[in-house]
Design a protein around this motif. Structure first.
Motif, PDB file in Angstrom:
ATOM      1  N   GLY A  26       0.889  -1.069  -0.492  1.00 38.46           N
ATOM      2  CA  GLY A  26       0.107   0.145   0.399  1.00 38.46           C
ATOM      3  C   GLY A  26       0.778   1.432  -0.093  1.00 38.46           C
ATOM      4  N   HIS A  27       2.298   1.520  -0.093  1.00 39.51           N
ATOM      5  CA  HIS A  27       3.202   2.237  -0.165  1.00 39.51           C
ATOM      6  C   HIS A  27       3.599   2.639  -1.428  1.00 39.51           C
ATOM      7  CE1 HIS A  27       2.112   2.022   4.359  1.00 39.51           C
ATOM      8  NE2 HIS A  27       2.559   3.296   4.191  1.00 39.51           N
ATOM      9  N   ASP A  28       2.923   2.178  -2.510  1.00 42.86           N
ATOM     10  CA  ASP A  28       3.993   2.176  -3.375  1.00 42.86           C
ATOM     11  C   ASP A  28       3.899   3.042  -4.306  1.00 42.86           C
ATOM     12  OD1 ASP A  28       0.810   1.019  -5.633  1.00 42.86           O
ATOM     13  OD2 ASP A  28       1.312   1.899  -3.558  1.00 42.86           O
ATOM     14  N   TRP A  30       2.242   4.546  -7.219  1.00 37.96           N
ATOM     15  CA  TRP A  30       1.093   4.636  -7.346  1.00 37.96           C
ATOM     16  C   TRP A  30       0.647   5.539  -5.924  1.00 37.96           C
ATOM     17  CZ3 TRP A  30       0.357   5.603 -11.746  1.00 37.96           C
ATOM     18  CH2 TRP A  30       0.780   5.307 -13.055  1.00 37.96           C
ATOM     19  N   HIS A  31       0.667   4.812  -4.596  1.00 41.22           N
ATOM     20  CA  HIS A  31       0.224   5.556  -3.376  1.00 41.22           C
ATOM     21  C   HIS A  31       1.284   6.905  -3.964  1.00 41.22           C
ATOM     22  CE1 HIS A  31       0.013   6.886   0.496  1.00 41.22           C
ATOM     23  NE2 HIS A  31       1.419   7.141   0.996  1.00 41.22           N
ATOM     24  N   ILE A  32       2.706   7.167  -3.758  1.00 45.48           N
ATOM     25  CA  ILE A  32       2.995   8.207  -3.989  1.00 45.48           C
ATOM     26  C   ILE A  32       2.915   9.075  -5.130  1.00 45.48           C
ATOM     27  CG2 ILE A  32       5.911   9.361  -4.529  1.00 45.48           C
ATOM     28  CD1 ILE A  32       5.308   8.053  -2.156  1.00 45.48           C
ATOM     29  N   LEU A  59       8.857  11.884  -0.663  1.00 44.60           N
ATOM     30  CA  LEU A  59      10.370  10.690  -0.469  1.00 44.60           C
ATOM     31  C   LEU A  59       9.212  10.512   0.329  1.00 44.60           C
ATOM     32  CD1 LEU A  59      12.784  13.315  -1.295  1.00 44.60           C
ATOM     33  CD2 LEU A  59      12.832  11.141  -1.624  1.00 44.60           C
ATOM     34  N   HIS A  60       7.681  10.860   1.082  1.00 50.97           N
ATOM     35  CA  HIS A  60       7.479  10.360   2.701  1.00 50.97           C
ATOM     36  C   HIS A  60       7.776   9.007   2.736  1.00 50.97           C
ATOM     37  CE1 HIS A  60       3.440   9.810   0.813  1.00 50.97           C
ATOM     38  NE2 HIS A  60       3.563   9.022   1.651  1.00 50.97           N
ATOM     39  N   ASP A  61       7.791   8.444   1.619  1.00 48.92           N
ATOM     40  CA  ASP A  61       7.527   6.946   1.950  1.00 48.92           C
ATOM     41  C   ASP A  61       8.755   5.880   2.311  1.00 48.92           C
ATOM     42  OD1 ASP A  61       5.106   6.132   4.124  1.00 48.92           O
ATOM     43  OD2 ASP A  61       3.825   6.469   2.022  1.00 48.92           O
ATOM     44  N   ILE A  62      10.130   6.925   2.039  1.00 49.31           N
ATOM     45  CA  ILE A  62      11.172   6.559   0.710  1.00 49.31           C
ATOM     46  C   ILE A  62      11.489   4.996   1.997  1.00 49.31           C
ATOM     47  CG2 ILE A  62      12.719   8.191   2.073  1.00 49.31           C
ATOM     48  CD1 ILE A  62      12.570   6.351  -1.413  1.00 49.31           C
ATOM     49  N   SER A 125      -2.746  15.445   2.270  1.00 47.31           N
ATOM     50  CA  SER A 125      -3.004  14.443   1.346  1.00 47.31           C
ATOM     51  C   SER A 125      -2.099  13.238   1.216  1.00 47.31           C
ATOM     52  CB  SER A 125      -1.320  15.329   0.115  1.00 47.31           C
ATOM     53  OG  SER A 125      -1.875  16.359  -0.150  1.00 47.31           O
ATOM     54  N   ASP A 126      -1.359  12.717   2.140  1.00 46.86           N
ATOM     55  CA  ASP A 126      -0.975  11.777   2.691  1.00 46.86           C
ATOM     56  C   ASP A 126      -2.943  10.656   3.085  1.00 46.86           C
ATOM     57  OD1 ASP A 126       0.921   9.169   2.522  1.00 46.86           O
ATOM     58  OD2 ASP A 126       1.220   9.700   4.934  1.00 46.86           O
ATOM     59  N   ARG A 127      -3.142  11.305   4.116  1.00 47.12           N
ATOM     60  CA  ARG A 127      -4.553  10.841   4.995  1.00 47.12           C
ATOM     61  C   ARG A 127      -5.140  10.745   3.924  1.00 47.12           C
ATOM     62  NH1 ARG A 127      -2.845  13.753  10.897  1.00 47.12           N
ATOM     63  NH2 ARG A 127      -1.122  12.481  11.616  1.00 47.12           N
TER      64      ARG A 127
HETATM   65 NI    NI Z   1       1.839   7.120   2.532  1.00 49.57          NI
END
Ligand code: NI
Length: 219
Positions: A26-28, A30-32, A59-62, A125-127
């Motif tokens: 789920g942190h792929d 496409w999520h980014i 970069l938030h889920d790197i 945006s992430d939420r």
């Molecule tokens: Ni995220």
């Protein structure tokens, strides 16, 4: 944003895409892409510094802390290394890394306040991507990745007061709606995100109503 900045964004986007393509939790990639697009949309309305918004979104889920045994310093470290490679000015690197360090949800009772407008926008945006139709899909996908049951009627939701408790919880996925997803609407920072969150929140409530009706064999 000037030409030079646009080039940096492109290079960073490419690097993130290479790293996260094929991620299945789920942190792929496409999520980014969704978070990046949403951050651009909100950032323009809220008149933010877009180079910071875009880099932090990318970069938030790197390196998500949930996958490094709760170590939340890895993400900013990796982000810093990437940004230094592309000669991003130190001031911008510091801002972006601060945002990445502060932004993730760590339990119902744990405050995660952002220091800058840019940080608020990326967190929103992430939420937003964690709720609504996409949020539901991602939550079940993550639950499957962690081998969690979809629902256990005996387990009641817990409002985690520390990051450690939240990290350790092996909740069934439906419980996760109550421990995180349904709380996000009231945690949006910007006006734009608050508005967008309403519709997505309502959809999740409708979804849960249906889920329990079917679970109880009523329809
Ligand atoms: Ni995220």
């Amino acid at each position: 944003m000037n030409n030079e900045q646009q080039k940096i964004i492109k290079k960073v986007a490419n690097e993130v895409k290479q790293k996260l393509e094929g991620e299945e939790s789920g942190h792929d990639w496409w999520h980014i892409v969704r978070v990046w697009n949403m951050a651009k949309h909100i950032g323009k309305i809220e008149d933010a510094d877009m180079i910071i918004v875009e880099l932090a979104a990318l970069l938030h889920d790197i390196a998500d802390w949930k996958f490094y045994d709760g170590d939340d310093t890895i993400g900013p470290q990796i982000a810093r290394r990437i940004l230094e490679k592309y000669s991003v000015p130190a001031k911008i690197i510091d801002c972006v890394c601060d945002i990445i360090a502060d932004m993730s949800f760590k339990g119902a009772g744990v405050k995660t306040e952002m220091k800058t407008l840019e940080g608020e926008i990326v967190q929103d945006s992430d939420r937003l991507d964690a709720i609504g139709a996409i949020g539901i899909a991602r939550t079940f996908s993550y639950g499957g990745h962690e081998n969690r049951p979809i629902h256990d009627p005996a387990q009641k939701p817990i409002m985690h007061q520390t990051k450690e408790d939240y990290f350790k919880s092996g909740s069934p996925t439906i419980k996760h709606f109550y421990e995180k997803l349904l709380l996000l609407k009231n945690r949006m920072n910007t006006k734009t995100a608050k508005k967008l969150a309403e519709g997505r929140h309502r959809f999740m409530e409708e979804y849960l109503d249906k889920f329990f009706q079917e679970w109880d064999g009523k329809i």
